[in-house]
Enzyme design. Structure first.
Site, mmCIF file in Angstrom:
data_model
loop_
_atom_site.group_PDB
_atom_site.id
_atom_site.type_symbol
_atom_site.label_atom_id
_atom_site.label_comp_id
_atom_site.label_asym_id
_atom_site.label_seq_id
_atom_site.Cartn_x
_atom_site.Cartn_y
_atom_site.Cartn_z
ATOM 1 N N LYS A 186 88.687 34.996 24.579
ATOM 2 C CA LYS A 186 87.698 35.770 23.830
ATOM 3 C C LYS A 186 86.471 34.897 23.602
ATOM 4 O O LYS A 186 86.466 34.007 22.759
ATOM 5 C CB LYS A 186 88.233 36.245 22.485
ATOM 6 C CG LYS A 186 87.322 37.358 21.892
ATOM 7 C CD LYS A 186 87.236 37.321 20.392
ATOM 8 C CE LYS A 186 86.199 36.371 19.874
ATOM 9 N NZ LYS A 186 84.785 36.790 20.140
ATOM 10 N N GLU A 262 89.401 22.621 17.483
ATOM 11 C CA GLU A 262 88.267 21.698 17.391
ATOM 12 C C GLU A 262 87.269 22.327 16.447
ATOM 13 O O GLU A 262 86.678 23.365 16.753
ATOM 14 C CB GLU A 262 87.629 21.409 18.744
ATOM 15 C CG GLU A 262 86.520 20.370 18.607
ATOM 16 C CD GLU A 262 85.977 19.850 19.921
ATOM 17 O OE1 GLU A 262 84.759 19.588 19.976
ATOM 18 O OE2 GLU A 262 86.751 19.705 20.876
ATOM 19 N N CYS A 296 78.961 20.305 17.820
ATOM 20 C CA CYS A 296 79.992 19.777 16.912
ATOM 21 C C CYS A 296 79.903 18.262 16.765
ATOM 22 O O CYS A 296 80.206 17.719 15.704
ATOM 23 C CB CYS A 296 81.384 20.154 17.416
ATOM 24 S SG CYS A 296 81.706 21.915 17.420
ATOM 25 N N GLU A 394 78.069 20.568 7.180
ATOM 26 C CA GLU A 394 77.682 20.668 8.581
ATOM 27 C C GLU A 394 76.598 21.738 8.700
ATOM 28 O O GLU A 394 76.849 22.923 8.495
ATOM 29 C CB GLU A 394 78.872 21.039 9.464
ATOM 30 C CG GLU A 394 78.502 21.072 10.934
ATOM 31 C CD GLU A 394 79.641 21.498 11.837
ATOM 32 O OE1 GLU A 394 79.711 20.987 12.972
ATOM 33 O OE2 GLU A 394 80.444 22.347 11.419
#
Length: 499
Positions: A186, A262, A296, A394
């Site tokens: 997906k 992750e 990331c 973040e």
């Protein structure tokens, strides 16, 4: 910062995509229309799949796995197909890169570089498929022999993000296939095109029907259903730590499927006074601005030795101010558009928080108006304290925060002052200092006097709240296997019950 403005046309009409199950294309009843973040016009239309579509995809993957048509092939034959995929990708780099740029907004030169990396992933996985092995134990006594077998885990659900739609897909998929597993993918709703294009490439390479299936649609519908699905044996998810937690909860409440995660990062780059300062400044500017900071492993926290801080911060600010921002089809562009409107809003809100909480804005911090598209100037804050939002959260944008240290101990403490542990970098000419920092900073990936280097031969993954498991390399194939221990008795049994 240099603004790049000359435009290359997007397609006159959006391209319609179906979704891919059991080797066949299906058409969606409802469609999601994607507007390019750099051209502000409709470029693709993809299906809003239903839970029934997901059930069909999982059933196709289960059937393909259970028949052994893929897992039962010799590893050499699986490897040959993966190598054919790499070859076909080389022929279609321009096509794949074009659609990646239109949906994501990243520079064309970057997209092509990521496809080259994807090709290397397929080639590496082909070799890893042939090297995957179990173990034997000939030390259990003369009459007992032990074996440990590695078997593919089964049906893997793979949920990929919008920041690196094709590259992250290819850092996982080839290794999943190398293990003998079948897959339901997906992709992110806003960047599905290249995942769907890959379906045709895999089919042309000879991948059996049902081994690779793609369902498209919203994460809170299809993604959540995948995490909860009892027919999926393992779920690989790349995205935010918040959604990662929901995957853990869904797995616990369904079939306890294995998870590969992750997740987020707030990655440090530590610069000592003995570094090559010009090289280090360039790495800092690149590390936080690459892919518009939507990365990331973006190095969003600069931790610089106090004695050189003023000089070094001025050097970084000059570097960041020269970054070329704008139209992703211009070969001079270094960073392109912000991929989604929601992310654009989030980045700008964090920039305002940085100002209001007392950080000093050294460069950037503004919207870049090119007439079309969403662009933000690379942004650099100094005088940041650990309690500030921009220091801890973040941001997922080109926003850099700077901190100072006096000692190695203080540098390590600042580097570890986060819930994350995805990546880190250290700059020094002192190898002893570099090794000490490398060993003590908590990060799954570490760079010394470089940034974002390496290839698919080595594993990827994080510590702490940055995730579970490892991708790429031989470890990335092993991740999608399970161990079976076998004991074989070679002598007659000594009876427990007397005759």
């Amino acid at each position: 910062m240099t603004l790049i403005t000359n435009l290359i046309s997007a397609p006159a009409q959006p391209r319609d995509f179906g979704f891919f199950i059991n080797g066949e294309w299906r058409h969606g009843r409802e469609m999601y229309e994607r507007f390019s973040p750099s051209h502000e016009q409709s470029v693709t239309r993809t299906a809003c799949c239903t839970k029934q579509d997901l059930d069909d995809a999982v059933a196709a993957a289960r059937s393909a796995f259970d028949t052994g048509e893929w897992a039962g092939q010799p590893a050499a034959e699986r490897a040959a197909i993966l190598l054919r995929v790499a070859s076909l990708l080389r022929e279609r780099v321009d096509e794949v890169a074009y659609w990646e740029v239109l949906e994501n907004g990243k520079p064309l030169t970057q997209a092509k570089g990521e496809i080259a990396h994807a090709i290397a992933c397929f080639e590496t996985a082909a070799g890893a498929a042939r090297l995957l092995h179990g173990n034997t134990f000939n030390n259990l006594g003369d009459s007992l022999f032990g074996m440990v077998l590695r078997e593919p885990i089964g049906v893997v659900g793979l949920i990929t993000p919008w920041n690196f739609p094709f590259m992250i897909l290819c850092e996982r998929l080839p290794f999943i296939l190398a293990s003998g597993c079948t897959v339901v993918v997906k992709p992110a709703e806003v960047t599905s095109a290249t995942t769907l294009i890959l379906a045709d490439i895999l089919a042309e390479a000879g991948l059996p029907k049902g081994v690779y299936n793609v369902v498209t649609g919203a994460g809170n519908v299809i993604g959540q259903a995948m995490a909860e699905h009892d027919g999926i044996d393992m779920l690989s998810f790349t995205g935010s730590t918040r959604v990662g937690r929901s995957c853990v909860k869904a797995s616990a409440e369904s079939n306890l499927k294995k998870l590969g995660l992750e997740l987020g990062g707030k990655n440090p780059i530590i610069v000592f006074s003995d570094s090559n300062l010009d090289d280090a400044a360039d790495a800092v500017a690149f590390g936080v601005s690459f892919n518009t900071g939507q990365c990331c492993v973006s190095t969003s926290r600069l931790i610089v030795e106090h004695s050189i801080a003023d000089v070094f911060e001025a050097l970084v600010a000059r570097k960041m101010a020269k970054i070329r921002v704008g139209n992703p089809f211009d070969p001079k562009t270094q960073i392109g558009a912000i991929t989604t409107e929601a992310q654009n809003k989030t980045i700008l809100e964090y920039i305002e928080k940085g100002k209001s909480e007392g950080a000093v804005l050294r460069c950037g911090g503004t919207v870049v108006d090119s007439g079309l598209g969403r662009y933000i100037a690379p942004t650099f804050f100094t005088h940041v304290t650990p309690s500030m939002s921009i220091a801890q959260d973040e941001i997922f944008g080109p926003v850099l925060s700077s901190f100072h240290f006096e000692t190695v101990e203080e540098a390590i403490r600042l580097a570890n002052d986060t819930v994350y542990g995805l990546a880190a970098s250290v700059w020094t000419q002192d190898i002893s200092k570099a090794l000490s920092v490398t060993r003590r900073v908590k990060a799954g990936r570490f760079w010394v006097n470089t940034i974002m280097s390496g290839g698919p031969e080595t594993p990827l993954g994080g510590f702490r709240q940055s995730g579970w498991g490892r991708e790429a390399g031989l470890a990335g194939v092993e991740e999608y296997t399970q161990l079976k221990t076998v004991h074989i008795e070679t002598d007659k049994r000594t009876h427990w019950i007397a005759s």
